[in-house]
Motif scaffolding. Structure first.
Motif, short mmCIF file in Angstrom:
data_model
loop_
_atom_site.label_atom_id
_atom_site.label_comp_id
_atom_site.label_asym_id
_atom_site.label_seq_id
_atom_site.Cartn_x
_atom_site.Cartn_y
_atom_site.Cartn_z
N VAL A 725 -58.88 17.29 -23.19
CA VAL A 725 -57.90 18.00 -24.03
C VAL A 725 -57.07 17.01 -24.83
CG1 VAL A 725 -55.82 19.43 -23.97
CG2 VAL A 725 -57.77 20.00 -22.49
N VAL A 726 -56.55 16.01 -24.16
CA VAL A 726 -55.67 15.04 -24.83
C VAL A 726 -56.45 14.22 -25.86
CG1 VAL A 726 -54.24 13.00 -24.49
CG2 VAL A 726 -54.07 14.92 -22.89
N SER A 727 -57.59 13.68 -25.45
CA SER A 727 -58.33 12.80 -26.36
C SER A 727 -58.83 13.56 -27.58
CB SER A 727 -59.51 12.16 -25.62
OG SER A 727 -60.44 13.14 -25.18
N GLN A 728 -59.25 14.82 -27.39
CA GLN A 728 -59.77 15.58 -28.54
C GLN A 728 -58.65 15.98 -29.49
OE1 GLN A 728 -63.02 15.71 -28.91
NE2 GLN A 728 -62.78 16.63 -30.94
N PHE A 729 -57.50 16.35 -28.93
CA PHE A 729 -56.37 16.70 -29.79
C PHE A 729 -55.98 15.48 -30.64
CE2 PHE A 729 -51.95 17.06 -30.98
CZ PHE A 729 -51.78 18.40 -31.31
N LEU A 730 -55.84 14.33 -29.99
CA LEU A 730 -55.42 13.13 -30.72
C LEU A 730 -56.48 12.69 -31.72
CD1 LEU A 730 -53.73 11.10 -27.84
CD2 LEU A 730 -52.62 12.37 -29.70
N LYS A 731 -57.75 12.85 -31.38
CA LYS A 731 -58.83 12.47 -32.29
C LYS A 731 -58.78 13.31 -33.56
CE LYS A 731 -63.89 11.94 -32.40
NZ LYS A 731 -65.14 12.05 -31.59
N GLU A 732 -58.62 14.62 -33.40
CA GLU A 732 -58.62 15.50 -34.57
C GLU A 732 -57.27 15.41 -35.32
OE1 GLU A 732 -60.45 19.33 -34.23
OE2 GLU A 732 -61.67 18.74 -32.48
N PHE A 733 -56.20 15.07 -34.59
CA PHE A 733 -54.91 14.83 -35.25
C PHE A 733 -55.04 13.63 -36.19
CE2 PHE A 733 -50.75 12.70 -35.34
CZ PHE A 733 -49.95 13.73 -35.84
N LYS A 734 -55.70 12.59 -35.72
CA LYS A 734 -55.91 11.39 -36.54
C LYS A 734 -56.77 11.71 -37.75
CE LYS A 734 -57.53 6.61 -36.20
NZ LYS A 734 -58.13 5.58 -35.30
N MET A 735 -57.79 12.55 -37.57
CA MET A 735 -58.66 12.95 -38.68
C MET A 735 -57.84 13.66 -39.75
SD MET A 735 -61.97 14.28 -36.48
CE MET A 735 -62.95 14.80 -37.91
N LEU A 736 -56.94 14.54 -39.32
CA LEU A 736 -56.10 15.25 -40.28
C LEU A 736 -55.21 14.28 -41.05
CD1 LEU A 736 -55.03 18.36 -38.12
CD2 LEU A 736 -56.52 18.39 -40.14
N LYS A 737 -54.64 13.32 -40.33
CA LYS A 737 -53.76 12.34 -40.97
C LYS A 737 -54.52 11.51 -41.99
CE LYS A 737 -49.81 13.21 -39.06
NZ LYS A 737 -48.68 13.71 -39.90
N ASN A 738 -55.82 11.30 -41.74
CA ASN A 738 -56.64 10.51 -42.66
C ASN A 738 -57.28 11.37 -43.74
OD1 ASN A 738 -56.10 8.15 -41.24
ND2 ASN A 738 -57.89 8.39 -39.90
N GLY A 739 -56.85 12.64 -43.81
CA GLY A 739 -57.35 13.51 -44.87
C GLY A 739 -58.72 14.10 -44.61
N LYS A 740 -59.19 14.05 -43.39
CA LYS A 740 -60.51 14.59 -43.06
C LYS A 740 -60.35 15.91 -42.31
CE LYS A 740 -64.95 13.20 -41.04
NZ LYS A 740 -65.68 12.12 -40.34
N ASN A 741 -61.12 16.91 -42.72
CA ASN A 741 -61.03 18.24 -42.11
C ASN A 741 -61.91 18.30 -40.85
OD1 ASN A 741 -60.81 20.92 -41.44
ND2 ASN A 741 -62.03 21.66 -43.18
N PRO A 742 -61.32 18.43 -39.66
CA PRO A 742 -62.13 18.49 -38.43
C PRO A 742 -63.08 19.69 -38.38
CG PRO A 742 -59.83 18.06 -37.92
CD PRO A 742 -59.89 18.47 -39.37
N ASP A 743 -62.74 20.73 -39.16
CA ASP A 743 -63.58 21.92 -39.16
C ASP A 743 -64.72 21.82 -40.17
OD1 ASP A 743 -61.98 23.08 -37.23
OD2 ASP A 743 -60.70 24.09 -38.69
N GLY A 744 -64.82 20.71 -40.88
CA GLY A 744 -65.89 20.53 -41.86
C GLY A 744 -67.26 20.47 -41.19
N MET A 745 -68.31 20.76 -41.96
CA MET A 745 -69.65 20.86 -41.39
C MET A 745 -70.14 19.56 -40.78
SD MET A 745 -73.12 22.32 -43.19
CE MET A 745 -72.39 23.95 -43.29
N TRP A 746 -69.85 18.43 -41.45
CA TRP A 746 -70.37 17.15 -40.98
C TRP A 746 -69.27 16.26 -40.40
CZ3 TRP A 746 -75.14 18.49 -41.23
CH2 TRP A 746 -75.63 19.22 -42.31
#
Length: 750
Positions: A725-746
């Motif tokens: 839970v923690v690692s995935q939240f932080l991973k996708e939080f970082k993706m958002l901060k870097n302008g990457k959409n975690p819900d994107g296809m690739w």
């Protein structure tokens, strides 16, 4: 033991069931008591008393007995009773003896029975036959005392001579003994025969020799028997009565001698009789009477009289041609039916067992190809023609059915497997058929062939017991909760299967007086049945949705004022806030759609508003820890925010709860999901955990949450159960901060 019934039932549609034993066994809610008796296997014994005549054999036997006793000549006579295998020849012979025993002593012949099958495999049937005469006649009357030694001497002489006409010529040592025997005794044969005839004539007593079970002999033994009779047929005052299948005897003679079988028989048999064909009405009546004894334990409501009549007339009756067919089939049913008495439709089971006994090749085809028989007709076939592959498949098995049974068998298959009919049966029929335990239901189909239900499958008796438990307060809910703790081999709970099966009884079978009890129980214990493991993903339903369907369809059966009453009580008294949230969401969506399309609603908006008020007030009073432990927490939170009095109330509740690190991790775990993907050409499925911070931003400040999680991680304070839970939240939080959409296809390809 309950006196009331939970469900309506049509009973046996007028069919009278056999009288039962006094020992009661409670089976289900369709009938308060049920009794089950295992029928004894038939030993395939012929009837011996004309009082028990089921097939009209007695009048024929009586006339034949009179003819034998009134035969005016002293010359030997050979009678034959012809009939196919299993047609009742042995019964007729027994009746003849019965009627002969009723006559005056001076007209009554002495009866000697000889069953050549008992001596099957012996080298010389002639010696066996004469030995039988030697053993029986002297004990029947003083007149025959002198015959004992004469028959013994005659047997030694004539036995070897008769045997020389057979295939034993190749047995060197035996042949040598025979020639020696004939050489020594041959001169005595005419004198012995004359002496025997003189005694028989002087006794003035008719002797009837009855020979049965000729059909069971090998071709060589059949030839031997007729050779014996041909040689001994001219004894004075001796009448032979043989029972045999003409076609079998003719073929045996032709195979062994090369002579025309019919002409051979004509030279031996002076008076042939054909056993009268059994009346079809009497035959089928005897069949159904025997079936009554086998299906005595069938629960009420499963036997449909009209359906049975159609299946019997369309396909089963043509299989029953002679009495022995009844014996074969009843013996089979007596063994197989008790094992599945409560799990199959009795009519379908009788039909499929009839195919197993009389058309085993077709039975194997059905067993091996469930997709071609079980289930409903696909929607694409509605109103259209069947695809060529299906037509070719069914045409193939029909060709392998005997021509005289093709039409009736095809009609039988259409009856028990509606999918094969030209009429259209859609998916909605499955629930109807399942309730009657029909073989055409895919998940019930295997029971008919393995004669048991698989581990973890739900027995019909279990479903009925659960419904019957509604009469006792809280017992219905207790049984469902207990089922949720039992895991089936497929990893799904027993409760899931029970909820699906209960839908079969919702539309009309559950009595109206029990509807509020069931609704109230489900709205009280529903959350205990909401197991994440029971939802396999994709288009599968969750257990709260299964409960929702049951409640929704039960409500459709009552007036709107009763709907309001039942739901308000259920929402107010029930503890299943997650299940209630699902139903409330359904009602809320219906109101929204009604405003847009003027669609009919189950409840009006005023009732829904009252339910909203009850539910929200209950949420406010629920302890935060209890709410967080609910498997449907994310839906509850979403609905609370959607229908609550103010959005700030939900946000404030969430902010206050996550002050605790432990509760924060529990909170986030409810939003952790998994996505599945598969690379083209690969068989392996890739599982990717997902927890997009945006999914909770309407409840919490995600920057604050991320900061707390980073601190817990850096300090090593994250429990093992929450690492993903923690690692995935932080991973996708970082993706958002870097302008990457975690819900994107690739998004997670790297």
């Amino acid at each position: 033991m309950h006196e009331k019934k939970v469900a309506k039932t049509s009973g046996l549609a007028g069919k009278r069931k056999p009288k039962r034993s006094k020992k009661a066994v409670k089976w289900n809610y369709f009938n308060d008591y049920e009794y089950f008796t295992m029928t004894a296997l038939s030993a395939d014994r012929p009837s011996i008393d004309p009082e028990n005549d089921l097939f009209g054999h007695a009048p024929f036997a009586k006339n034949l007995a009179l003819s034998i006793s009134r035969y005016p000549s002293n010359d030997g006579l050979v009678l034959a009773l012809y009939g196919p295998w299993g047609s009742g020849k042995s019964t007729v012979l027994n009746y003849i003896q019965h009627y002969l025993d009723q006559q005056d002593e001076d007209k009554r012949p002495v009866v000697v029975t000889f069953n050549p099958w008992w001596f099957s495999g012996q080298e010389n049937l002639a010696r066996a036959f004469l030995g039988q005469m030697q053993a029986i006649l002297p004990n029947k009357s003083e007149k025959f005392k002198k015959l004992g030694d004469l028959f013994s001497n005659f047997s030694e002489s004539i036995g070897g001579l008769i045997d020389l006409t057979g295939t034993t010529l190749g047995a060197g040592s035996l042949l040598g003994k025979m020639f020696a025997n004939i050489k020594r005794k041959n001169k005595d044969v005419p004198a012995l025969k004359a002496e025997i005839n003189q005694i028989l004539l002087k006794a003035n007593q008719r002797i009837l020799i009855i020979i049965d079970d000729i059909d069971r002999l090998t071709p060589e033994e059949t030839r031997q028997l007729f050779t014996v009779i041909k040689a001994l047929a001219d004894f004075q005052n001796v009448v032979y009565l043989m029972a045999l299948d003409r076609e079998v005897a003719v073929k045996a003679i032709e195979d062994q001698t090369g002579m025309p079988g019919e002409r051979y028989l004509e030279k031996i048999i002076q008076v042939p009789f054909e056993i009268p064909p059994v009346d079809r009405t009497a035959l089928i009546a005897a069949f159904t009477k025997q079936l009554d004894n086998v299906i005595i334990g069938t629960p009420d409501g499963l036997f449909e009289q009209a359906y049975w009549i159609n299946v019997l007339n369309d396909g089963i009756a043509p299989f029953i041609q002679v009495p022995r067919d009844i014996v074969r089939f009843i013996n089979t049913m007596a063994v197989t039916y008790p094992a599945v008495v409560d799990e199959v439709n009795p009519v379908d089971f009788i039909a499929i067992e009839a195919l197993r006994v009389f058309l085993p090749r077709l039975y194997d085809v059905i067993r091996s190809n469930p997709d071609h028989f079980a289930g409903h007709k696909p929607d694409r076939q509605y109103g259209g023609s069947r695809d060529n592959t299906t037509q070719e498949f069914h045409a193939a098995w029909q060709k392998n059915v005997p021509e005289n049974l093709q039409a009736s068998t095809k009609a039988l298959i259409k009856r028990i497997f509606p999918k094969t009919d030209d009429m259209s049966y859609g998916g909605e029929w499955i629930a109807v058929w399942r309730k009657s335990q029909r073989i055409c239901v895919p998940d019930l189909f295997p029971i008919y062939f393995r004669l048991s239900i698989a581990d973890g499958d739900i027995k019909r008796s279990e479903i009925l017991d659960i419904l019957n438990s509604v009469i006792t307060p809280n017992l219905f809910g207790e049984k469902l909760c207990a089922a949720s703790l039992i895991m089936r081999p497929d990893g799904l709970s027993k409760a899931r299967a029970i909820l699906e099966r209960l839908m079969d009884y919702v539309e009309q079978d559950i009595l109206a007086e029990y509807i509020p009890i069931i609704i109230n129980e489900l709205l009280n214990i529903g959350d205990k049945l909401s197991l994440p493991s029971d939802n396999t993903g994709g288009f599968d339903l969750s257990n709260e949705q299964r409960i929702g369907r049951i409640v929704y369809h039960l409500l459709k059966r009552v007036e709107i004022t009763q709907r309001s009453e039942y739901l308000k009580i259920g929402f107010d008294q029930g503890q299943a806030i997650g299940t209630q949230s699902y139903l409330l969401g359904v009602f809320w969506d219906e109101i929204t759609m009604q405003l847009e399309s003027n669609r009919a609603m189950l409840l009006d908006s005023n009732i829904v508003d009252e339910l909203k008020t009850i539910w929200v007030e209950k949420i406010r009073k629920t302890d935060s820890g209890e709410l967080l432990s609910n498997s449907q927490f994310s839906r509850i939170l979403l609905l609370w925010q959607k229908i609550g009095s103010a959005e700030e109330e939900v946000n404030a509740w969430c902010t206050n709860v996550v002050i605790s690190d432990e509760k924060l991790l529990i909170f986030l775990s409810h939003f952790l999901t998994q996505s599945r993907g598969q690379t083209f050409g690969d068989s392996a499925v890739n599982v990717q955990p997902r927890l997009n911070p945006k999914w909770i931003e309407e409840y919490l400040e995600i920057d604050v949450v991320a900061e707390k999680l980073q601190k817990l991680e850096s300090e090593g304070q994250v429990p093992e159960s929450a690492t993903v839970v923690v690692s995935q939240f932080l991973k996708e939080f970082k993706m958002l901060k870097n302008g990457k959409n975690p819900d994107g296809m690739w998004a997670f390809d790297d």
